[in-house]
Motif scaffolding. Structure first.
Motif, mmCIF file in Angstrom:
data_model
loop_
_atom_site.group_PDB
_atom_site.id
_atom_site.type_symbol
_atom_site.label_atom_id
_atom_site.label_comp_id
_atom_site.label_asym_id
_atom_site.label_seq_id
_atom_site.Cartn_x
_atom_site.Cartn_y
_atom_site.Cartn_z
ATOM 1 N N GLN A 21 -6.767 -4.148 -4.815
ATOM 2 C CA GLN A 21 -6.118 -3.198 -5.731
ATOM 3 C C GLN A 21 -6.836 -1.845 -5.705
ATOM 4 N N ILE A 22 -8.177 -1.934 -5.672
ATOM 5 C CA ILE A 22 -8.964 -0.688 -5.670
ATOM 6 C C ILE A 22 -8.768 0.073 -4.364
ATOM 7 N N TYR A 23 -8.750 -0.645 -3.228
ATOM 8 C CA TYR A 23 -8.515 0.002 -1.933
ATOM 9 C C TYR A 23 -7.180 0.718 -1.910
ATOM 10 N N VAL A 24 -6.156 0.002 -2.415
ATOM 11 C CA VAL A 24 -4.814 0.611 -2.395
ATOM 12 C C VAL A 24 -4.800 1.866 -3.273
ATOM 13 N N ASP B 100 0.835 -1.199 0.000
ATOM 14 C CA ASP B 100 0.000 0.000 0.000
ATOM 15 C C ASP B 100 0.867 1.245 0.000
ATOM 16 N N SER B 101 0.235 2.389 0.006
ATOM 17 C CA SER B 101 1.000 3.635 -0.083
ATOM 18 C C SER B 101 1.593 4.029 1.262
ATOM 19 N N PHE B 102 1.353 3.177 2.288
ATOM 20 C CA PHE B 102 1.925 3.456 3.611
ATOM 21 C C PHE B 102 3.183 2.641 3.849
ATOM 22 N N GLY B 103 3.643 1.946 2.801
ATOM 23 C CA GLY B 103 4.875 1.176 2.954
ATOM 24 C C GLY B 103 4.645 -0.230 3.461
ATOM 25 N N ASN B 104 3.392 -0.625 3.663
ATOM 26 C CA ASN B 104 3.122 -2.006 4.076
ATOM 27 C C ASN B 104 3.200 -2.919 2.860
ATOM 28 N N VAL B 105 3.910 -4.022 3.034
ATOM 29 C CA VAL B 105 3.977 -5.028 1.958
ATOM 30 C C VAL B 105 3.719 -6.394 2.573
ATOM 31 N N VAL B 106 2.809 -7.134 1.986
ATOM 32 C CA VAL B 106 2.574 -8.516 2.421
ATOM 33 C C VAL B 106 2.684 -9.432 1.211
ATOM 34 N N HIS B 107 2.920 -10.693 1.503
ATOM 35 C CA HIS B 107 2.814 -11.681 0.417
ATOM 36 C C HIS B 107 1.573 -12.512 0.665
ATOM 37 N N LEU B 108 1.013 -13.099 -0.411
ATOM 38 C CA LEU B 108 -0.165 -13.959 -0.288
ATOM 39 C C LEU B 108 0.181 -15.366 -0.751
ATOM 40 N N PHE B 109 1.377 -15.771 -0.352
ATOM 41 C CA PHE B 109 1.891 -17.112 -0.667
ATOM 42 C C PHE B 109 2.190 -17.259 -2.157
ATOM 43 N N GLU B 110 2.685 -18.467 -2.432
ATOM 44 C CA GLU B 110 3.152 -18.706 -3.801
ATOM 45 C C GLU B 110 2.104 -19.409 -4.661
ATOM 46 N N ARG B 111 2.396 -19.380 -5.968
ATOM 47 C CA ARG B 111 1.649 -20.182 -6.937
ATOM 48 C C ARG B 111 2.687 -20.920 -7.756
ATOM 49 N N GLU B 112 2.328 -22.105 -8.184
ATOM 50 C CA GLU B 112 3.232 -22.805 -9.098
ATOM 51 C C GLU B 112 2.583 -22.878 -10.472
ATOM 52 N N CYS B 113 3.394 -22.490 -11.487
ATOM 53 C CA CYS B 113 2.867 -22.434 -12.861
ATOM 54 C C CYS B 113 3.820 -23.171 -13.790
ATOM 55 N N SER B 114 4.202 -24.363 -13.381
ATOM 56 C CA SER B 114 5.204 -25.081 -14.177
ATOM 57 C C SER B 114 4.639 -25.769 -15.401
ATOM 58 N N VAL B 115 3.349 -26.065 -15.384
ATOM 59 C CA VAL B 115 2.782 -26.747 -16.550
ATOM 60 C C VAL B 115 2.548 -25.699 -17.640
ATOM 61 N N GLN B 116 3.497 -25.662 -18.587
ATOM 62 C CA GLN B 116 3.460 -24.636 -19.625
ATOM 63 C C GLN B 116 3.664 -25.267 -20.979
ATOM 64 N N ARG B 117 3.100 -24.619 -21.943
ATOM 65 C CA ARG B 117 3.414 -25.025 -23.313
ATOM 66 C C ARG B 117 3.890 -23.754 -24.004
ATOM 67 N N ARG B 118 5.061 -23.856 -24.653
ATOM 68 C CA ARG B 118 5.655 -22.700 -25.331
ATOM 69 C C ARG B 118 5.594 -21.443 -24.469
ATOM 70 N N PHE B 119 5.988 -21.586 -23.194
ATOM 71 C CA PHE B 119 6.056 -20.471 -22.240
ATOM 72 C C PHE B 119 4.691 -19.902 -21.898
ATOM 73 N N GLN B 120 3.632 -20.601 -22.309
ATOM 74 C CA GLN B 120 2.287 -20.173 -21.928
ATOM 75 C C GLN B 120 1.828 -21.110 -20.822
ATOM 76 N N LYS B 121 1.362 -20.502 -19.737
ATOM 77 C CA LYS B 121 0.908 -21.324 -18.626
ATOM 78 C C LYS B 121 -0.381 -22.038 -18.996
ATOM 79 N N VAL B 122 -0.499 -23.267 -18.544
ATOM 80 C CA VAL B 122 -1.686 -24.063 -18.848
ATOM 81 C C VAL B 122 -2.439 -24.382 -17.565
ATOM 82 N N ILE B 123 -1.677 -24.823 -16.559
ATOM 83 C CA ILE B 123 -2.291 -25.138 -15.275
ATOM 84 C C ILE B 123 -1.472 -24.462 -14.178
ATOM 85 N N GLU B 124 -2.172 -23.798 -13.257
ATOM 86 C CA GLU B 124 -1.503 -23.148 -12.140
ATOM 87 C C GLU B 124 -2.137 -23.662 -10.852
#
Lengths: 535, 167, 490
Positions: free
Chosen positions: C313-316, C218-242
């Motif tokens: 995103q809208i709140y921020v 946010d604009s107050f300097g707070n940063v959080v993460h919302l965990f990871e996603r794995e997007c390894s199933v790709q065809r020609r660098f296009q993600k197929v399953i995440e």
């Protein structure tokens, strides 16, 4: 209707010997048919491939609706003629289903003598078109004919039922409103050119199909003009310049697809309505026919055993079972259609002839088609019989057979001789279709009997010259006479000459009859009308 | 004559005939009977095939039939014999260069009247993220270029027509 | 809660993401406006938006890249904020600046953040300077020596455009003999797609896994993460399953990668939603790039955290402080997203087209469909081939895979060939189910794309035959007797 109780003992020695014999005859028939259909010199097949043409059998298979029957007629035409070199008389004819319509297929077989027309080819085509006329069946002609075989022109050109009859019949069909489609798949030369020209619709295949009265060599000889096949009568020219052909096809298969599309457009005729119920298979297996037909044609057998293996549920309503017992008459059903059966159980006598004449009139009145099962040596002869009017009564039967308006079908199951042949709806009496079984014999007189008469005549001639003949001399005269007589009274000779519409394996008879019975109903059945019966 | 359906570029011949409880289907050398399709609603039906029933969804678009059965969708093109056979032997077809996939023209490397030989690059097409060079499959002269640069086309569209002139 | 300073938000995007954003706007009581090119006139976003404004361009894509037209549309719609979605102008700093300058709030990071993190080369240098791991690479500061220096990276290597993403213009080189061709092709594509032909080359990690971390600042300097996603199933660098969480990470690795992502975002003073992408292989991960926008696959994060990322995103953008701290964010269960594409994996993933004749999505607990198509719509190659996303949420990964498999099996889309069956093939593949996937997984297992060699078409052919009038009519035309006799011959 009562089910026939078969008296045949399928376990008996006699039955087994008959079965062995008749199965061998059936196998021989199948082999001869196979050879007539497929045995061709490699160079002829190679020529077809080079010309990018399909074999006639493949053309027909492509034309027919898949999973539908094809009843081929006169497969063994000309098998005893032209040294056996013109199998099927270079023609394939049959009844099949195209786009759901029953049609006559007539195809020139270019793998036999380039599809040239021999005398028996002409006879086979005329017969095919007669069938079309009598049964109002549309015709699909697959044309690929090099022209008539000129050395034999005297036997096929000028007479009433010779080549001209083909074109006359085509014109009559058109006049009757029975449509024809022709595909020019090869050259259609001279008379052959009129087959597509006289068809209501015709298709010509690019590259291989050509139609002209005289081919390039004839043109060159006649006028000195040099012209290519394509220019003279090719697909482009005929579809865009002369208007001789209606449709241009890129390939044979394309032409066949167009033909199917044309046939699909034909109006459906309403069939003559006759008594019909749901079909039922016979209660007895058709293959038992092999054990029932005696291996010796002189041995008598009960025709009811044959009927039991042809008709629905083996049910038979016998008419006058106690009168004129040498002629079995009665009603049965074939694939649901009611038919009247007339079958021989011995020589024809006065009472059996009267019974037959009466039964035919009954069937004619109630629109029941007639099936004649022949095993007839003739009418009984002798003073007593003549005094009782055997000739007069035979004439009544012949009058009834000739005059009946319902469709008639004839199967020669075993023997067909003398006036019996006529009274039992022989070829001359226009049964819609006529088939033979492999062992059957057809002649004016039985072979042994005829040989006796002929030997006697010859011996008398010699005796007049003063000679006296030993038993050995008589045998030497008799043997070749019997041999030639047998040969010329065989089913194979009869079918070669197109005296019938083909030899059937007995087990195929039921289906063949069903197909022709259905086909016959395309023509309306007229009201009964007869000549004068000698009473 | 049998009927023909194309699935993924392969032609399948079949014939259908009536039988007592519906239809009999012949595929190559396999016969399946009875087969029947009862339509429940627009695009919905139950297919009974040799005694087993399963729901099918379908949509018919001209001669293209889209069928969904058990999670699998197939597109089957009915090949009308008249049209198919009219084209099959048509030599002119060999002169056509068709699009292997839908896309748009990036650049054209030839112009009408130009002679080309087998393998000559005719145009560069783009389909999503792939650029593909369309090459001539035979020798000939460019007769017509059917799409301008930037124009899009469907799969199977004729991109370039060659002629035999000058050969 | 205090009222939001926005009334109407213009969505400068199309397809499923436009629909996705409209849904959140409706939930927040905001008006939605979309821009659309004529080719998209029949799409659901246009139908759902409160206002839809037509835009045009030389190509449909060009319309969505036309900054002045889009700003004019925003004014016309009286929009006070603009959501760029993903792709198109979403990572274009110039656009973000122009929007802000027009007095419209840009729902995304600051132009400076986009410039810093959106440029791959600058971002890598920045991340490296801040002490995070990056892969060896060469950038094109001097085109004359670029090819020569690129060789020093060694094979296998990856040629990538400096600008852009989404796999466009990328080339793997395994043999240096092909390097020059690969560079030329990549440059041509980069020029066309991004208007920027600059490239860079990096070492390609074999069998890498693509793991990315969702961050929010946010604009107050707070940063959080919302965990990871794995997007390894790709065809020609296009993600197929995440999916989320990644089956590859131990809790310790998960903590390290998520903290690294948050650390990078914090160092960049990142505001709004963003994604930090990592390559993970051989037990190590290193920074790949940062996407300064909402991702296609944001939905799996929403499923496991229960947080609406678009709303955040809208709140921020509205200047609010994040309503939660890192410890408030809990990952629950497992989510899998499968992308439904208009393409034929069986034929080398060629794009497919057609009119959607029938469209029926599955529904049920834990099944979410983000769709950009409706029945009757024409699918063209004018845009990305993605039609919809099928997202499922279950307590465990296996249950999620099963649910996704079933859901895709129930999906009926007729009229345009899709990759639906291909997706189900992945979802029941041994390697996928055991979690052993990497970005080369589909290339190594070509049978998944090609499908069964000899599958039984009987049921399909039977259906087609019975539905085709000439076929049925020709069967019905045969008289009963002859049909009963079949192909009898004498």
């Amino acid at each position: 209707m009562q089910r026939i109780a078969s008296a045949a003992d399928v376990k008996s020695h006699d039955f087994c010997l008959n079965e062995l014999h008749n199965k061998r005859l059936a196998a021989e028939l199948k082999e001869r048919q196979r050879a007539a259909r497929f045995n061709r010199p490699e160079r002829d097949l190679e020529r077809l491939r080079r010309q990018n043409k399909l074999f006639v059998r493949d053309r027909i298979e492509a034309l027919l609706d898949p999973e539908t029957p094809f009843l081929e007629l006169s497969t063994l035409a000309a098998n005893k003629a032209y040294d056996g070199e013109v199998p099927g008389a270079a023609q394939v004819v049959g009844i099949g289903i195209v786009s759901g319509r029953e049609v006559i297929v007539h195809a020139d077989d270019a793998s036999v003598k380039g599809g040239a027309w021999y005398p028996l080819s002409v006879k086979k085509i005329v017969r095919a078109l007669d069938i079309a006329i009598e049964n109002r069946l549309p015709v699909v002609h697959l044309c690929d004919c090099a022209g008539g075989f000129l050395p034999l022109q005297a036997e096929f050109f000028a007479d009433r039922y010779y080549a001209g009859r083909i074109f006359r019949n085509q014109s009559i069909l058109s006049k009757m409103g029975v449509p024809q489609v022709a595909i020019a798949m090869g050259h259609c030369t001279a008379g052959g050119a009129y087959v597509p020209a006289l068809s209501d619709y015709n298709i010509i295949v690019e590259g291989t199909g050509a139609i002209f009265l005289g081919g390039p060599p004839v043109v060159k000889a006649a006028t000195g003009e040099t012209v290519s096949v394509e220019e003279l009568g090719g697909a482009h020219m005929h579809t865009s310049v002369s208007g001789t052909s209606d449709y241009f096809a890129h390939s044979e298969m394309h032409a066949i697809a167009i033909a199917r599309d044309i046939v699909a457009r034909f109006n459906r005729v309403t069939k003559a309505s006759i008594n019909r119920v749901a079909p039922e298979p016979p209660a007895y297996d058709a293959s038992e026919l092999y054990g029932i037909l005696p291996r010796d044609p002189r041995v008598q057998f009960d025709m009811r055993e044959i009927i039991a293996r042809l008709v629905d549920g083996s049910r038979f309503h016998e008419y006058q079972p106690r009168y004129g017992e040498s002629l079995v008459c009665g009603f049965a059903r074939l694939y649901g259609y009611q038919i009247g059966l007339i079958a021989n159980n011995g020589a024809l006598l006065s009472d059996s002839a009267l019974k037959g004449a009466h039964f035919i009139q009954l069937c004619d009145k109630n629109r029941t088609p007639l099936l004649f099962l022949q095993n007839i040596t003739g009418f009984m002869v002798g003073r007593e019989y003549e005094r009782r009017g055997i000739t007069k009564d035979g004439a009544k039967l012949i009058m009834a057979v000739s005059g009946a308006s319902v469709p008639k079908f004839t199967v020669i199951c075993n023997r067909s001789h003398g006036a019996g042949t006529f009274a039992m709806a022989g070829r001359a009496f226009d049964p819609r279709f006529m088939f033979s079984w492999p062992q059957s014999q057809i002649s004016a007189m039985g072979a042994e009997q005829a040989a006796g008469v002929l030997t006697h005549v010859k011996a008398r001639q010699l005796a007049r010259a003063g000679g006296r003949l030993s038993e050995q001399d008589l045998a030497a005269i008799r043997e070749p006479i019997v041999e030639e007589y047998r040969e010329r009274s065989s089913a194979y000779y009869a079918t070669s000459e197109i005296w019938d519409d083909g030899i059937l394996d007995p087990v195929d008879t039921r289906n063949a009859l069903a197909i022709v019975l259905s086909a016959s109903l395309n023509t309306p059945i007229e009201r009964p009308r007869y000549g004068v019966f000698r009473l | 004559m049998k009927h023909s359906f194309e699935v993924d570029g392969v032609d399948y011949q079949l014939s259908l005939s009536r039988c007592q409880q519906g239809y009999r289907l012949r595929l190559c050398n396999k016969v399946i009977a009875p087969v029947a399709l009862s339509q429940q609603a627009e695009g919905c039906g139950v297919l009974t095939i040799a005694g087993e029933s399963e729901p099918v969804r379908f949509a018919i678009d001209g001669e293209v039939i889209h069928v969904h059965i058990r999670g699998r969708t197939r597109i089957l093109h009915y090949r009308d014999p008249l049209r198919t056979l009219a084209c099959a032997n048509n030599e002119a077809d060999h002169l056509l260069t068709r699009a292997p996939m839908p896309g748009l023209v990036v650049t054209t490397s030839v112009s009408p009247g130009q002679s080309v030989s087998a393998g000559t690059a005719l145009m560069k097409i783009e389909s999503m993220k792939l650029e593909t060079i369309i090459r001539s499959s035979r020798d000939g002269v460019i007769d017509r270029i059917h799409f301008n640069e930037g124009e899009s086309f469907e799969r199977g569209a004729v991109l370039v027509t060659l002629s035999d002139e000058g050969r | 809660m205090r009222k939001l300073p926005f009334q109407t938000i213009l969505i400068a995007n199309r397809g499923e993401i436009a629909v996705r954003i409209i849904k959140t706007l409706r939930g927040l009581g905001l008006r939605s406006a979309v821009v659309y090119h004529d080719a998209d006139a029949g799409t659901p976003a246009v139908a759902m938006a409160d206002t839809a404004i037509a835009i045009s361009g030389r190509t449909p894509i060009a319309a969505y890249l036309d900054i002045p037209q889009i700003i004019a549309a925003a004014h016309k719609a009286s929009a006070d904020a603009l959501h760029p979605g993903y792709g198109f102008l979403s990572e274009n700093a110039e656009f973000a600046r122009a929007v802000t300058k027009a007095g419209i709030a840009f729902i995304g990071p600051t132009p400076e953040s986009i410039e810093l993190m959106g440029d791959k080369i600058r971002a890598r240098n920045f991340v490296q300077r801040n002490g995070f791991a990056v892969a060896p690479s060469i950038e094109e500061d001097d085109p004359a020596t670029f090819t020569f220096r690129a060789r020093t990276v060694g094979v296998p290597l990856l040629v990538k455009p400096s600008a852009g993403g989404g796999g466009k213009g990328m080339r793997i080189v395994r043999d240096l003999a092909n390097l020059e061709d690969a560079i030329a092709q990549a440059r041509s594509e980069a020029q066309r797609y991004f208007g920027d032909g600059r490239l860079y080359v990096e070492r390609y990690v074999e069998n890498p896994r693509h793991i990315e971390v969702q961050v929010l600042g946010d604009s107050f300097g707070n940063v959080v993460h919302l965990f990871e996603r794995e997007c390894s199933v790709q065809r020609r660098f296009q993600k197929v399953i995440e999916e989320a969480p990644s089956p590859a990470l131990s809790p310790e690795l998960r903590r390290r990668v998520c903290e690294a992502a948050a650390g990078i975002a914090r160092a960049a003073k990142y505001q709004n939603a963003g994604t930090v992408e990592f390559i993970y292989g051989g037990g190590e991960f290193y920074f790949l790039e940062m996407n300064t926008r909402l991702q296609v696959e944001h939905s799996v994060t929403e499923m496991i955290t229960g947080i609406d990322l678009v709303a955040q995103q809208i709140y921020v953008a509205a200047g609010r402080e994040l309503g939660f701290s890192q410890s408030d964010i809990v990952s629950k269960g497992h989510a899998i997203e499968a992308r439904l594409y208009a393409e034929a994996p069986e034929r080398g993933y060629v794009p497919t087209t057609g009119k959607v004749l029938v469209l029926e999505y599955p529904d049920g607990d834990g099944i979410r469909i983000d769709s950009g198509v409706v029945q009757g719509q024409q699918i063209t190659t004018a845009f990305d081939p993605m039609l919809a996303k099928i997202i499922v949420h279950s307590p465990t990964r296996n249950e999620a895979a099963l649910k996704a498999h079933r859901a895709i099996g129930e999906l009926v889309l007729l009229g345009c060939e899709t990759n639906a069956h291909f997706l189900t093939r992945i979802l029941r593949d041994e390697a996928f189910l055991s979690g052993h996937v990497h970005t080369g997984y589909l290339e190594e297992n070509p049978h998944i794309a090609s499908g069964e060699a000899a599958s039984d078409l009987s049921a399909f052919l039977a259906t087609a035959a019975l539905l085709t009038r000439p076929v049925r009519e020709s069967a019905d035309a045969v008289p009963e007797l002859h049909a009963a006799l079949g192909s009898w011959r004498n």
